[in-house]
Design a protein around this motif. Sequence first.
Motif, PDB file in Angstrom:
ATOM      1  N   ALA A 256     141.977   1.375  68.427  1.00 41.11           N
ATOM      2  CA  ALA A 256     140.688   0.656  68.465  1.00 41.11           C
ATOM      3  C   ALA A 256     140.437  -0.074  69.771  1.00 41.11           C
ATOM      4  O   ALA A 256     139.569  -0.940  69.845  1.00 41.11           O
ATOM      5  N   GLU A 257     141.166   0.289  70.817  1.00 39.44           N
ATOM      6  CA  GLU A 257     141.003  -0.390  72.103  1.00 39.44           C
ATOM      7  C   GLU A 257     140.056   0.353  73.044  1.00 39.44           C
ATOM      8  O   GLU A 257     139.927  -0.005  74.206  1.00 39.44           O
ATOM      9  N   GLY A 258     139.386   1.384  72.528  1.00 35.34           N
ATOM     10  CA  GLY A 258     138.478   2.153  73.373  1.00 35.34           C
ATOM     11  C   GLY A 258     139.252   3.167  74.196  1.00 35.34           C
ATOM     12  O   GLY A 258     140.449   3.023  74.411  1.00 35.34           O
ATOM     13  N   ILE A 259     138.565   4.202  74.655  1.00 38.76           N
ATOM     14  CA  ILE A 259     139.207   5.244  75.460  1.00 38.76           C
ATOM     15  C   ILE A 259     138.583   5.236  76.852  1.00 38.76           C
ATOM     16  O   ILE A 259     137.402   5.546  77.009  1.00 38.76           O
ATOM     17  N   ASN A 260     139.387   4.833  77.814  1.00 34.37           N
ATOM     18  CA  ASN A 260     138.937   4.779  79.214  1.00 34.37           C
ATOM     19  C   ASN A 260     137.671   3.939  79.383  1.00 34.37           C
ATOM     20  O   ASN A 260     136.813   4.239  80.207  1.00 34.37           O
ATOM     21  N   GLY A 261     137.543   2.916  78.570  1.00 35.51           N
ATOM     22  CA  GLY A 261     136.399   2.029  78.704  1.00 35.51           C
ATOM     23  C   GLY A 261     135.071   2.623  78.283  1.00 35.51           C
ATOM     24  O   GLY A 261     134.018   2.062  78.561  1.00 35.51           O
ATOM     25  N   LYS A 262     135.104   3.770  77.569  1.00 40.36           N
ATOM     26  CA  LYS A 262     133.857   4.423  77.169  1.00 40.36           C
ATOM     27  C   LYS A 262     133.397   4.018  75.778  1.00 40.36           C
ATOM     28  O   LYS A 262     132.390   4.512  75.281  1.00 40.36           O
ATOM     29  N   ALA A 263     134.122   3.153  75.138  1.00 45.78           N
ATOM     30  CA  ALA A 263     133.722   2.631  73.832  1.00 45.78           C
ATOM     31  C   ALA A 263     134.244   1.206  73.710  1.00 45.78           C
ATOM     32  O   ALA A 263     135.220   0.824  74.357  1.00 45.78           O
ATOM     33  N   GLN A 264     133.598   0.412  72.879  1.00 43.94           N
ATOM     34  CA  GLN A 264     133.942  -0.996  72.728  1.00 43.94           C
ATOM     35  C   GLN A 264     135.387  -1.167  72.254  1.00 43.94           C
ATOM     36  O   GLN A 264     135.843  -0.479  71.339  1.00 43.94           O
TER      37      GLN A 264
ATOM     38  N   ILE B 252     128.049   0.279  78.013  1.00 44.79           N
ATOM     39  CA  ILE B 252     128.991   1.365  78.297  1.00 44.79           C
ATOM     40  C   ILE B 252     128.566   2.681  77.678  1.00 44.79           C
ATOM     41  O   ILE B 252     129.314   3.655  77.725  1.00 44.79           O
ATOM     42  N   GLY B 253     127.387   2.740  77.086  1.00 46.56           N
ATOM     43  CA  GLY B 253     126.914   4.018  76.554  1.00 46.56           C
ATOM     44  C   GLY B 253     126.219   3.890  75.217  1.00 46.56           C
ATOM     45  O   GLY B 253     125.912   2.790  74.751  1.00 46.56           O
ATOM     46  N   GLN B 254     125.984   5.051  74.590  1.00 49.53           N
ATOM     47  CA  GLN B 254     125.235   5.149  73.337  1.00 49.53           C
ATOM     48  C   GLN B 254     126.174   5.539  72.208  1.00 49.53           C
ATOM     49  O   GLN B 254     126.884   6.534  72.288  1.00 49.53           O
ATOM     50  N   MET B 255     126.174   4.741  71.143  1.00 50.58           N
ATOM     51  CA  MET B 255     126.937   5.090  69.945  1.00 50.58           C
ATOM     52  C   MET B 255     125.993   5.753  68.956  1.00 50.58           C
ATOM     53  O   MET B 255     124.930   5.214  68.650  1.00 50.58           O
ATOM     54  N   PRO B 256     126.341   6.935  68.422  1.00 51.19           N
ATOM     55  CA  PRO B 256     125.442   7.612  67.484  1.00 51.19           C
ATOM     56  C   PRO B 256     125.406   6.913  66.132  1.00 51.19           C
ATOM     57  O   PRO B 256     126.312   6.158  65.779  1.00 51.19           O
TER      58      PRO B 256
ATOM     59  N   SER C 272     132.699  -7.931  75.633  1.00 56.63           N
ATOM     60  CA  SER C 272     132.881  -8.321  77.033  1.00 56.63           C
ATOM     61  C   SER C 272     131.652  -9.053  77.580  1.00 56.63           C
ATOM     62  O   SER C 272     130.552  -8.951  77.026  1.00 56.63           O
ATOM     63  N   GLN C 273     131.853  -9.770  78.662  1.00 57.68           N
ATOM     64  CA  GLN C 273     130.752 -10.491  79.300  1.00 57.68           C
ATOM     65  C   GLN C 273     129.682  -9.514  79.787  1.00 57.68           C
ATOM     66  O   GLN C 273     128.482  -9.787  79.671  1.00 57.68           O
ATOM     67  N   THR C 274     130.112  -8.359  80.290  1.00 58.28           N
ATOM     68  CA  THR C 274     129.156  -7.349  80.757  1.00 58.28           C
ATOM     69  C   THR C 274     128.249  -6.883  79.621  1.00 58.28           C
ATOM     70  O   THR C 274     127.036  -6.710  79.800  1.00 58.28           O
ATOM     71  N   SER C 275     128.833  -6.697  78.444  1.00 55.47           N
ATOM     72  CA  SER C 275     128.046  -6.241  77.294  1.00 55.47           C
ATOM     73  C   SER C 275     127.058  -7.312  76.846  1.00 55.47           C
ATOM     74  O   SER C 275     125.930  -7.007  76.458  1.00 55.47           O
ATOM     75  N   VAL C 276     127.481  -8.573  76.886  1.00 58.68           N
ATOM     76  CA  VAL C 276     126.576  -9.655  76.496  1.00 58.68           C
ATOM     77  C   VAL C 276     125.406  -9.736  77.484  1.00 58.68           C
ATOM     78  O   VAL C 276     124.247  -9.894  77.090  1.00 58.68           O
ATOM     79  N   GLU C 277     125.709  -9.610  78.767  1.00 55.32           N
ATOM     80  CA  GLU C 277     124.643  -9.625  79.781  1.00 55.32           C
ATOM     81  C   GLU C 277     123.654  -8.482  79.539  1.00 55.32           C
ATOM     82  O   GLU C 277     122.443  -8.662  79.675  1.00 55.32           O
ATOM     83  N   TYR C 278     124.172  -7.325  79.182  1.00 52.67           N
ATOM     84  CA  TYR C 278     123.299  -6.167  78.934  1.00 52.67           C
ATOM     85  C   TYR C 278     122.321  -6.458  77.795  1.00 52.67           C
ATOM     86  O   TYR C 278     121.136  -6.152  77.876  1.00 52.67           O
ATOM     87  N   VAL C 279     122.829  -7.050  76.722  1.00 51.32           N
ATOM     88  CA  VAL C 279     121.974  -7.356  75.567  1.00 51.32           C
ATOM     89  C   VAL C 279     120.920  -8.394  75.945  1.00 51.32           C
ATOM     90  O   VAL C 279     119.750  -8.282  75.557  1.00 51.32           O
TER      91      VAL C 279
END
Length: 296
Positions: free
Chosen positions: A160-168, A269-273, A175-182
């Motif tokens: 559950a740690e994500g794969i190469n930073g492509k998933a949460q 970091i991308g789109q989750m279906p 992360s701070q980057t994700s909060v800024e994006y929202v």
Amino acid sequence: MKSMVIGGIILIVALMAGTYFVAGDAFNSDDYINSLTMLGAVAIITITVFVALKYINQMKNDTASGDLAEEKWDGIGEYKNPIPTGWGLAFIGTIVWLFWYWTIGYPTNGFSQIGQWNEETIEFNKKFESKWENPSIDTLTAMGESVFLVQCSPCHGVDAEGINGKAQNLTKRISQTSVEYVIKNGANNFKTVYPGGMPPMMLTDEKDIKDVSSYVAGGFKGEQPAAFGVCAGCHGADGKGMAYVAPNIRNYTTDLISAVLENGKKGAIGQMPAFKGRLNATQEKAVAAYIKSLGE
């Protein structure tokens, strides 16, 4: 006409060559069905091309004949010729085949593998929901881990740690980057749970955005930035959210995780279906229980 026939032959050869180029390796096996299929394709293409050529030539060279009707519309007359016999027989035959297909050939209430599968799936889901109507938290967590490993691990990883930073990374806070994006882009894909959604750019000053995102990503530790007051109007001063208004941004909750599973999520970091229809309500609760246990 001669040039049309030559063109038709060239078209047939080109179509068959294209077919063989795409699927030619299938005809090297011992399966005669593939050869019969190819033969059928040759017959269909040849008949189609030459029938089309026949009628094109007929339209170019034939002249209308017969008795004109007395009625005219805008100066356009109509011949009283009978319909072509072949066309009439084909039309009647199609109607006869239609009723045969509905009643004897393949009645709508007849057996169907797809129908059987649907019935068995519905019956199984009812048994599943009845059996796990009130599971314990330990049972939910164990069930959620199994569902997670099948449905979620291809992107989030088995840990559950994500794969190469492509998933949460679900073992840590967002992360701070994700909060800024929202903050900058808003979040309006959870309208079934939070109808109002979050509009973009609730904060416009870059320093305020960084201060608030750092505070939220850091687990609400330290002094609360003054700009967080804008967020507190919906998420609450403690960040635990308000029902039907805004989600808990302090911890993962069942409502938020279920909303993400049903609607998907677009982030930094991308789109989750969306997983709507692939998991039932109990499985969504189970995944939520497992994800919450990771943080603990």
